[in-house]
Every structure is written in C-alpha cells, then in structure tokens.
Design a protein around this motif. Sequence first.
Motif, PDB file in Angstrom:
ATOM      1  N   ILE A 187     -97.518 -29.932 -49.074  1.00  0.00           N
ATOM      2  CA  ILE A 187     -97.070 -29.027 -50.134  1.00  0.00           C
ATOM      3  C   ILE A 187     -95.704 -28.525 -49.679  1.00  0.00           C
ATOM      4  N   LEU A 230    -101.369 -29.815 -45.978  1.00  0.00           N
ATOM      5  CA  LEU A 230    -102.456 -28.926 -46.403  1.00  0.00           C
ATOM      6  C   LEU A 230    -103.185 -28.310 -45.221  1.00  0.00           C
ATOM      7  N   TYR A 238    -101.581 -25.132 -43.765  1.00  0.00           N
ATOM      8  CA  TYR A 238    -101.823 -23.893 -44.511  1.00  0.00           C
ATOM      9  C   TYR A 238    -103.160 -23.282 -44.102  1.00  0.00           C
ATOM     10  N   LEU A 296    -106.482 -24.531 -51.439  1.00  0.00           N
ATOM     11  CA  LEU A 296    -105.324 -23.819 -50.901  1.00  0.00           C
ATOM     12  C   LEU A 296    -105.353 -22.390 -51.422  1.00  0.00           C
ATOM     13  N   TYR A 314    -105.581 -22.799 -55.389  1.00  0.00           N
ATOM     14  CA  TYR A 314    -105.113 -24.048 -55.975  1.00  0.00           C
ATOM     15  C   TYR A 314    -106.037 -25.174 -55.523  1.00  0.00           C
ATOM     16  N   CYS A 323    -106.322 -28.410 -54.577  1.00  0.00           N
ATOM     17  CA  CYS A 323    -105.494 -29.534 -54.160  1.00  0.00           C
ATOM     18  C   CYS A 323    -106.301 -30.805 -53.939  1.00  0.00           C
ATOM     19  N   PHE A 349    -102.749 -30.235 -57.197  1.00  0.00           N
ATOM     20  CA  PHE A 349    -101.770 -30.470 -56.134  1.00  0.00           C
ATOM     21  C   PHE A 349    -100.351 -30.234 -56.658  1.00  0.00           C
ATOM     22  N   ALA A 379     -99.837 -26.472 -57.200  1.00  0.00           N
ATOM     23  CA  ALA A 379     -99.596 -25.766 -55.942  1.00  0.00           C
ATOM     24  C   ALA A 379     -98.172 -25.990 -55.456  1.00  0.00           C
ATOM     25  N   THR A 380     -97.690 -27.214 -55.565  1.00  0.00           N
ATOM     26  CA  THR A 380     -96.330 -27.534 -55.120  1.00  0.00           C
ATOM     27  C   THR A 380     -95.304 -26.724 -55.887  1.00  0.00           C
ATOM     28  N   ILE A 390     -95.661 -22.757 -55.109  1.00  0.00           N
ATOM     29  CA  ILE A 390     -95.148 -22.338 -53.806  1.00  0.00           C
ATOM     30  C   ILE A 390     -93.644 -22.532 -53.734  1.00  0.00           C
TER      31      ILE A 390
END
Length: 295
Positions: free
Chosen positions: A38, A43, A46, A139, A258, A260, A266, A269-270, A273
């Motif tokens: 991400i 992942l 995190y 996430l 999220y 993912c 996914f 989330a990208t 963030i």
Amino acid sequence: MSEISPRKPIRKAVFPVAGLGTRFLPATKAIPKEMLPIIDRPLIQYAVDEAREAGIEQLIFVTGRGKTAIVEHFDMAFELETTMKDREKALDVLEPTRIQPGNLVAVRQQVPLGLGHAIWCARAIVGDEPFAIFLPDELMIGTPGCMKQMVEAYEKVGGNLISVLEVPQEEVSSYGVIAPGKRDGDLTEVTGLVEKPRREEAPSNLIISGRYILQPEVMRVLEKQSVGAGGEIQLTDAMAQMIGQQPFHAVTFGGKRYDCGSKAGFVEATLAIALQREDMADEVRAIAQRLLAEG
C-alpha cells in the motif's frame, strides 16, 4: 474449562500468513499477498507497526511454502544497507523493518485447514500467555491503532476481546457477527457469535474485524475441535465455546477498516492512505480528479 490465571500483559502476537492469495493472481504467484504494498509499505508492515504501537514484543508468523519473503522483509539486508551507506543514503526508511533478535518466530502451517488451525500451529510459542491475533488483510487505520485500543480495554476487563465495526444491516451476511450484551462506551459484552447470518437473523450489525486478544485456553479448544464450515477448523467456533467460561468483550474500533483481501478494497486503501500523506496528497487528488473527469 479452567479459570483464567491472573491477568498477564499482551506480549505476543500471531500473524496467520500462510494463505495462497488466489484472489490476487497472478501478482501473488511468486510474491506473498502480505507483501503487496500500500504505497511504499507492504501489508504485513502495517500490521507489525500496529502491534508495536500496542507494546507487543514477540511476532509469530504462521507461514507456508513460498512465504519466506515475509520473514526476509524483517531481516537485515546486508548488501542493500552497505550500498546505501556507500552512497551516503540515510537508512531511516528501513528502521520499521528492524526486529530485535529473537523477537520474530516463524512456524509452518503445512496443510490449509483454516484460521483456527493456523492459530493452533503457534501453540508452542504462545505457551500459557494471552496473545493477540492480526489478520493482515484487514488494514486498520486510526489513532490510536486498533490493537492499542484493544490492549487498553484488556487492561480493564481481561479475558478475551475481539475488534468489531458497525456496518449497514444489509451487509451483515458477509461477516461474523456478535450477539451483544451490556454496553459500556466502546466496550460490548459478547454473548454469542454467528458466522455469516442471514440479514433478518443477525443478532446485531457489529462485525468481527480481524483483531483478537485471546487467552491461551483457546489452544486446548482448537486441539479437540472438529472441522466446521468449508471443511476447515474455524476460530469463530472455538471462541464461541469460550463464551460464558471466560470474560468475552468486543471493542468497537474508532478508526477505518479496509478489506485488502479484495481488489476493490486494496485500491480503496491505496487511495485513502495516499490522500492522507502530505508528500503526495495534492498530486494524487489531482490525478483522481482528472481520471474521474475523463470518465
């Protein structure tokens, strides 16, 4: 089931990372899904950062064949670091990947028998201590982090805890759902667990969201547990057996989750963030606006 021992701190965390990541093929043919980035952090990083924030010291990775990159990510990369030093590049960016010697343990889940079986594979390392579980696909972003919030709740009530999130009622059939008892702020007593109930039969709209603190007695339950849904040993079934035998609570996470494990989650989330980062938010926002305008 025996009484739980006097409250012990949460020092260990189990990361079940043996899955094949088939939903992301061909990207995950040679790369573990937990290593998919991400932005510029995989992942698994995190999840490990969240564990450290919560004061967890020992990381237990339950891995499978082809997953050695996860462990290597947290090892020293001598050639890389030497080259960076020779070129007078700062090594600060690698600091989150450094693990104190002896604080990372990898065990193998040799057959894919489900989440409950993966957790049971870590029994020798967990021993007689309560422990956390992180599902890296989930996430969790917030301040404080989800596990830190859970550890703070554990210090008040002890026993077993799971993180939950509120979702619209029409979405409950896709998740594990708790039957709630007494509520006290973000803390809810758990009186039952239902896996993917029909919407009209769901006991609440509070779904289990990939973070757990469990007492070591769960390992003895998993030891004797037969297979459940999907022909797998289900962690939810083991936890359900512990309700009424030990304190069991849910913590409603105050941040964002999220998923993912799905492609759309996914991507979400990208973007989310990226838009939170000062070094790229403006540029990413402009890109998104342009792409939306182009249809």
